[in-house]
Design a protein around this motif. Structure first.
Motif, PDB file in Angstrom:
ATOM      1  N   UNK A  16       0.952  -1.181  -0.047  1.00  0.00           N
ATOM      2  CA  UNK A  16      -0.026   0.138   0.302  1.00  0.00           C
ATOM      3  C   UNK A  16       0.848   0.901   0.230  1.00  0.00           C
ATOM      4  N   UNK A  17       1.813   1.272   0.489  1.00  0.00           N
ATOM      5  CA  UNK A  17       2.721   2.397   0.940  1.00  0.00           C
ATOM      6  C   UNK A  17       3.551   2.997  -0.584  1.00  0.00           C
ATOM      7  N   UNK A  18       3.873   1.608  -1.325  1.00  0.00           N
ATOM      8  CA  UNK A  18       4.371   2.104  -2.521  1.00  0.00           C
ATOM      9  C   UNK A  18       3.391   2.180  -4.059  1.00  0.00           C
ATOM     10  N   UNK A  19       2.190   1.809  -3.546  1.00  0.00           N
ATOM     11  CA  UNK A  19       1.059   1.568  -4.630  1.00  0.00           C
ATOM     12  C   UNK A  19       0.979   3.249  -4.836  1.00  0.00           C
ATOM     13  N   UNK A  20       1.479   4.321  -4.004  1.00  0.00           N
ATOM     14  CA  UNK A  20       0.854   5.790  -5.135  1.00  0.00           C
ATOM     15  C   UNK A  20       2.295   6.742  -5.002  1.00  0.00           C
ATOM     16  N   UNK A  21       3.495   5.779  -4.860  1.00  0.00           N
ATOM     17  CA  UNK A  21       4.524   6.811  -4.639  1.00  0.00           C
ATOM     18  C   UNK A  21       4.514   7.664  -5.538  1.00  0.00           C
ATOM     19  N   UNK A  22       3.816   8.128  -7.100  1.00  0.00           N
ATOM     20  CA  UNK A  22       4.225   9.368  -7.815  1.00  0.00           C
ATOM     21  C   UNK A  22       3.341  10.237  -7.581  1.00  0.00           C
ATOM     22  N   UNK A  23       2.614   9.854  -6.839  1.00  0.00           N
ATOM     23  CA  UNK A  23       1.103  10.735  -5.992  1.00  0.00           C
ATOM     24  C   UNK A  23       1.590  11.348  -4.984  1.00  0.00           C
ATOM     25  N   UNK A  24       2.373  11.370  -3.891  1.00  0.00           N
ATOM     26  CA  UNK A  24       2.831  11.797  -3.203  1.00  0.00           C
ATOM     27  C   UNK A  24       3.328  12.990  -2.971  1.00  0.00           C
ATOM     28  N   UNK A  25       2.859  13.880  -1.634  1.00  0.00           N
ATOM     29  CA  UNK A  25       3.884  14.974  -2.134  1.00  0.00           C
ATOM     30  C   UNK A  25       5.280  14.499  -0.301  1.00  0.00           C
ATOM     31  N   UNK A  26       6.084  15.442  -1.003  1.00  0.00           N
ATOM     32  CA  UNK A  26       7.345  15.665   0.201  1.00  0.00           C
ATOM     33  C   UNK A  26       8.181  17.158  -0.093  1.00  0.00           C
ATOM     34  N   UNK A  27       8.887  16.831   1.362  1.00  0.00           N
ATOM     35  CA  UNK A  27       9.639  17.780   1.375  1.00  0.00           C
ATOM     36  C   UNK A  27      10.841  17.495   1.777  1.00  0.00           C
ATOM     37  N   UNK A  28      11.823  19.044   1.216  1.00  0.00           N
ATOM     38  CA  UNK A  28      12.907  18.281   1.303  1.00  0.00           C
ATOM     39  C   UNK A  28      13.646  18.286   2.536  1.00  0.00           C
ATOM     40  N   UNK A  29      14.804  17.404   2.698  1.00  0.00           N
ATOM     41  CA  UNK A  29      15.184  16.659   4.083  1.00  0.00           C
ATOM     42  C   UNK A  29      15.636  17.892   4.488  1.00  0.00           C
TER      43      UNK A  29
END
Length: 555
Positions: A289-302
């Motif tokens: 499930x965690x990997x299923x929407x890899x393209x859709x996730x939002x991220x913040x720079x480390x």
């Protein structure tokens, strides 16, 4: 490519409504005035009111709407609101969290029984194993928070769940080797002694699980919250609701593990393997499930190197003399008390009558009352606790500050330990007096009050503690909030181990059985509960003194 200019003119059409006209520009910058598609018009008195029907997706020539909180997509570009994050990503992470919680809590709730019946440990040894392990889980939560500063929350979550999968796989393999002969591992039927390699594999597996779950616990919730744009009013409100759903998902996972899976584990003819297969399947599914929407996730720079951030926090803390230190030291003791629920409470319940009609209640099943109590108090806090506070204190203040709530939680913890001690005295009174069977005719339902009280104490202390550290930590030291919270729980686990070791050494000298012997009917865990109640009262007194002198940071 067509784009819409921000300049417009208003004209009066025959129907007396004002119509928005935009200039459609080609690549040469020239074009004709026309009504913009996707814009609703309505009669107004002074201004045009319009709505861009597809303003978030970048379709039909409209410019894409980016998030306002600085979040990025998987390519490091500004995240487009309609294509990334939101409830779609949030719900997937919600399911992943629920599955992880279900798998881990099955192990947490049944660790003491497994180490007793399968690993052939005494009551004191089983609780020590559990306390050290839980302390490490919380310590790994601290490590996970620092790793996310370097790797980012998404990658850290992936690694954490990968460790969980490996850990449960090792646990499943070790269970195959440990459960001999067939049918062993139930209450009253020990398994055969084990080879050192088999024991080592078990410990390696549970500490790999500790690393995975601790890291996941500190990162996944924050990563899930990142999927909602703080700069958008609608998504900001959704984020607030989502936090509650995240807590509910965790509690649902705990309830399922307690009500169903733990029963299979402890009552299905000593066969622990089905539950470990189910737990392993849950963590694998959670990772999918965690990997299923890899393209859709939002991220913040480390944020950069975690080591440098640790040093910065420590230096800044010393400069500010760490005004929270006395309060924080008192909160460590609450973790010592809360550790008794899945350890000594479970051992106590296993030595009681657990039969209702033809159904046998698993000892760890009583934890359901703790979960229900905690959830109920958190949800209905404003309707239950606040009116009671106003009535008892005869005040018009409708809020209890965080320190008052923590102190109330300590008071409830004292009552909890007294209740557990009184139940144990009655359990000993109705025991069969056998030196081989660890049983009593007192029914396990007499434990309900102590579980409900424990849940109420946790709800008051944990929530208020997090709020207190969040509001009273200076802006430049927000990382200190996480450090204080996780260190408090970790040190509480280690302190519980030390206290039990000291008590066992003192009370079992000169050939005595001690307070926490292999057979509870030969000991006095009621004395241990009363000792914890006394120490909790002393801790409460110190807390009240420090809280009275504490000068709050205005927020």
């Amino acid at each position: 490519m067509i784009s819409w200019t921000l300049t417009y003119s208003l004209v009066d059409p025959p129907n007396d409504s004002r119509l928005l006209r935009c200039k459609c520009l080609g690549m040469n910058g020239f074009g004709d005035d026309l009504v913009a598609p996707g814009i609703e018009t309505r009669p107004v008195d002074t201004a045009a009111v319009f709505k861009l029907q597809q303003s978030g997706n970048g379709e039909e020539g409209l410019p894409p709407a980016h998030t306002k909180d600085g979040s990025l997509d998987r390519y490091g570009k500004p995240a487009v609101r309609g294509r990334t994050g939101g409830w779609k990503s949030g719900l997937v992470l919600l399911v992943s969290q629920g599955l992880v919680t279900l798998a881990f809590y099955v192990l947490e709730a049944s660790m003491v029984l497994f180490t007793k019946s399968v690993m052939r440990q005494t009551n004191a040894e089983a609780e020590s194993t559990f306390s050290l392990w839980m302390g490490t889980v919380y310590l790994c939560s601290l490590v996970g928070g620092f790793l996310s500063d370097y790797l980012g929350r998404f990658l850290t979550s992936i690694y954490a769940q990968a460790f969980l999968t490996v850990g449960f796989g090792l646990l499943l393999a070790s269970a195959h080797a440990l459960l001999k002969p067939h049918g062993c591992g139930v209450i009253g039927k020990l398994c055969d002694p084990h080879a050192p390699l088999e024991v080592s594999m078990f410990y390696i597996s549970i500490y790999v699980i500790a690393l995975g779950n601790g890291t996941c616990e500190s990162v996944l919730a924050t990563f899930a919250a990142d999927q909602f744009d703080e700069g958008d009013p609608v998504e900001k409100q959704s984020k607030t609701s989502y936090v509650w759903y995240f807590v509910i998902a965790s509690n649902i996972g705990r309830l399922i593990s307690v009500a169903l899976l733990v029963y299979i584990e402890t009552e299905s003819m000593g066969n622990w393997l089905p539950i470990f297969w189910i737990s392993t399947g849950c963590v694998i599914t959670a990772l999918v499930f965690l990997l299923s929407l890899t393209r859709r996730y939002r991220h913040f720079k480390p944020f950069g190197s975690p080591i440098s951030r640790i040093v910065q926090v420590i230096v800044a803390s010393l400069r500010n003399r760490l005004r929270l230190l006395p309060i924080w030291l008192c909160t460590i003791w609450s973790s010592v008390v809360f550790m008794q629920m899945p350890s000594l409470f479970t051992e106590q319940g296993a030595a009681m009558d657990r039969t209702i009609l033809h159904f046998r209640i698993p000892p760890v099943g009583m934890i359901a009352f703790d979960i229900i109590s905690t959830s109920t108090l958190i949800v209905f806090y404003d309707k239950l606790i606040v009116p009671l506070h106003i009535k008892l204190m005869k005040t018009q203040s409708k809020t209890l500050v965080e320190l008052q709530r923590i102190g109330t939680g300590f008071v409830i913890a004292v009552v909890t330990m007294l209740s557990a001690g009184l139940v144990e005295q009655q359990r000993l009174k109705f025991s069969d007096g056998s030196s081989t069977k660890e049983m009593s005719s007192l029914h396990i339902l007499w434990q309900i009050p102590q579980y409900i009280l424990m849940g109420a104490s946790k709800a008051m202390v944990y929530v208020a503690e997090k709020e207190f550290f969040a509001t009273q930590t200076p802006d430049g030291l927000k990382s200190l909030e996480m450090i204080l919270s996780f260190c408090s729980s970790a040190l509480g686990g280690y302190m519980c181990h030390i206290i039990l070791w000291v008590v066992t050494k003192i009370t079992s000298s000169n050939g005595k059985s001690g307070w926490v012997p292999p057979n509870l009917n030969d000991g006095h865990i009621d004395h241990f509960f009363f000792l914890l109640a006394t120490l909790t009262m002393l801790n409460l007194g110190l807390f009240v003194m420090f809280a009275y002198r504490y000068i709050s940071i205005s927020v």
